[in-house]
Design an enzyme around this catalytic site. Structure first.
Site: not given
Length: 204
Positions: A24, A77, A93
């Site tokens: 990520c 994250h 996201d």
């Protein structure tokens, strides 16, 4: 693509974004790079947001990898925050099932919820780093994604490792929620909600 009601047409479309599962931080770096290369005048409106805590155990809801309606427990994250004076704040996201982008209030309410009903070990903190600074400083040799035998735990992205002028690996400085370490500003979830979202969400 999905688009939230009342949301401006984004120039970042999910299907056009370079994505590698479980990387990520690099996905967001690549989003920042895309903005710098295609819409440089907007780069200052964007920030990388690292979500973690001292225990590296954070629940996030509405993730594509979730089973059912429950959260996924990540060690960290990373999302992309867009602050627009005209249109409001939005979150990008690539791992969520929510619209891309989502209004920041929606993302906080649906994906982060609040910390008041969560055990203290799982409460989230967020490090917000301006996109330009993130592009200049972030580096990862992907060593955190290798096991004890040096095999990949997840397939790496197809492009070379990201390096800065100063480092080949400083991911831990971004994941750390110690405000004395690394770049940007560290917020509690309540403080992040006050700063970037609807203040009524911070106490609910």
């Amino acid at each position: 693509m999905e688009q939230a009601a009342g949301e401006p047409s984004p120039f970042l479309v999910r299907s056009d974004c370079l994505y590698t599962s479980c990387y990520c931080e690099e996905n967001v770096w690549k989003l920042c790079e895309y903005i710098r290369d295609h819409r440089p005048c907007l780069l200052e409106q964007f920030s990388a947001v690292f979500i973690s805590n001292e225990n590296k155990m954070i629940p996030i809801w509405k993730q594509k990898s979730a089973k059912g309606d429950g959260p996924v427990i990540w060690d960290y994250h990373v999302i992309l925050l867009h602050e627009s004076a005209r249109d409001g704040n939005f979150v990008y996201d690539l791992d969520t099932i929510l619209p891309f982008p989502s209004p920041c209030n929606t993302y906080i309410r649906e994906a982060l919820k609040c910390d008041s009903n969560i055990h203290c070990d799982f409460r989230r903190k967020l490090r917000v780093v301006g996109a330009h600074e993130f592009l200049q400083t972030f580096a990862s040799d992907r060593s955190h994604m290798r096991d004890s035998s040096s095999n990949w735990t997840k397939p790496p992205p197809p492009y070379p490792c990201i390096q800065s002028a100063e480092s080949t690996m400083n991911l831990d400085d971004f994941i750390s929620m110690n405000p004395e370490v690394g770049w940007g500003t560290v917020y509690s979830l309540a403080a992040f909600t006050e700063r970037f979202g609807d203040t009524t969400l911070a106490s609910h």
